[in-house]
Write a protein that holds these residues in place. Structure first.
Motif, PDB file in Angstrom:
ATOM      1  N   TYR A 109       0.859  -1.182   0.000  1.00  0.00           N
ATOM      2  CA  TYR A 109       0.000   0.000   0.000  1.00  0.00           C
ATOM      3  C   TYR A 109       0.894   1.230   0.000  1.00  0.00           C
ATOM      4  N   ARG A 110       0.737   2.043  -1.017  1.00  0.00           N
ATOM      5  CA  ARG A 110       1.530   3.265  -1.174  1.00  0.00           C
ATOM      6  C   ARG A 110       3.015   2.972  -1.033  1.00  0.00           C
ATOM      7  N   ARG A 111       3.705   3.627  -0.083  1.00  0.00           N
ATOM      8  CA  ARG A 111       5.153   3.429   0.011  1.00  0.00           C
ATOM      9  C   ARG A 111       5.554   2.374   1.027  1.00  0.00           C
ATOM     10  N   ARG A 112       4.597   1.704   1.629  1.00  0.00           N
ATOM     11  CA  ARG A 112       4.950   0.639   2.577  1.00  0.00           C
ATOM     12  C   ARG A 112       5.500  -0.561   1.817  1.00  0.00           C
ATOM     13  N   ASN A 113       6.476  -1.221   2.419  1.00  0.00           N
ATOM     14  CA  ASN A 113       7.083  -2.392   1.778  1.00  0.00           C
ATOM     15  C   ASN A 113       6.074  -3.513   1.588  1.00  0.00           C
ATOM     16  N   TYR A 114       5.171  -3.665   2.547  1.00  0.00           N
ATOM     17  CA  TYR A 114       4.133  -4.696   2.477  1.00  0.00           C
ATOM     18  C   TYR A 114       3.058  -4.362   3.503  1.00  0.00           C
ATOM     19  N   VAL A 115       1.906  -4.991   3.338  1.00  0.00           N
ATOM     20  CA  VAL A 115       0.857  -4.920   4.358  1.00  0.00           C
ATOM     21  C   VAL A 115       0.270  -6.313   4.546  1.00  0.00           C
ATOM     22  N   PHE A 116      -0.108  -6.609   5.786  1.00  0.00           N
ATOM     23  CA  PHE A 116      -0.847  -7.852   6.058  1.00  0.00           C
ATOM     24  C   PHE A 116      -2.294  -7.692   5.604  1.00  0.00           C
TER      25      PHE A 116
END
Length: 173
Positions: free
Chosen positions: A79-86
């Motif tokens: 999501y956006r600039r996050r490396n990953y999301v759960f």
């Protein structure tokens, strides 16, 4: 309240059962399991080798038949600039998503003596409850035992409980 679980890709029966049981237990809601869906067009980002979480939420909102709809996928999401999301959900929205991709590690770092399968199932249950909590309007909670606590690593997911703390419970009652 009806929550429709929308599997996207190859989601195991165990994952669907765990998600359904957790939602019924924590929110006392009705749960249905939607027919499996294909990955949404345009979801894959080749530069990142990941899928954009928003497209899965849009799919869940579009095909889900519940008051709340949650996509579950084995694909790695960002999501956006996050490396990953759960997972991802919009506050007070009808759609959300959980990825099992990064919840599948072989150990919880010695936090418990559970099997890898049980650890994975616990993580899935917690993340499903967490994301649906956002659709009920719950924000992240400072209580590190509350399921609504922000948990950017599996270790933090392992520490929290599957249930809402008293403060969060009162907000949705």
């Amino acid at each position: 309240m009806l929550v429709d679980i929308v599997p996207v890709g190859n989601v195991s029966a165990n994952v669907k059962r765990s998600a359904s049981a957790a939602l019924r237990s924590v929110y006392d809601c009705d749960v249905t399991i939607h027919d499996a869906q294909s990955v949404p067009n345009g979801a894959y980002d080749a530069d990142r080798n990941q899928y954009t979480a928003e497209t899965f939420i849009q799919l869940a909102e579009r095909v889900g038949r519940g008051d709340k709809n949650i996509a579950i996928t084995p694909h790695d999401l960002f999501y956006r600039r996050r490396n990953y999301v759960f997972g991802l959900a919009y506050l007070d929205g009808s759609g959300s998503v959980v990825s099992t991709y990064r919840l599948q590690t072989s150990s919880d770092g010695g936090f418990s003596n559970q099997s890898a399968a049980d650890i994975f199932e616990d993580r899935v249950r917690k993340e499903i409850v967490h994301e649906i909590g956002h659709t009920y309007g719950l924000e992240h909670c400072d209580n590190n035992r509350c399921v609504m606590n922000f948990s950017p690593t599996v270790r933090e997911v392992d520490i929290k409980e599957e249930n809402l703390c008293g403060s969060c419970q009162r907000l949705i009652s």
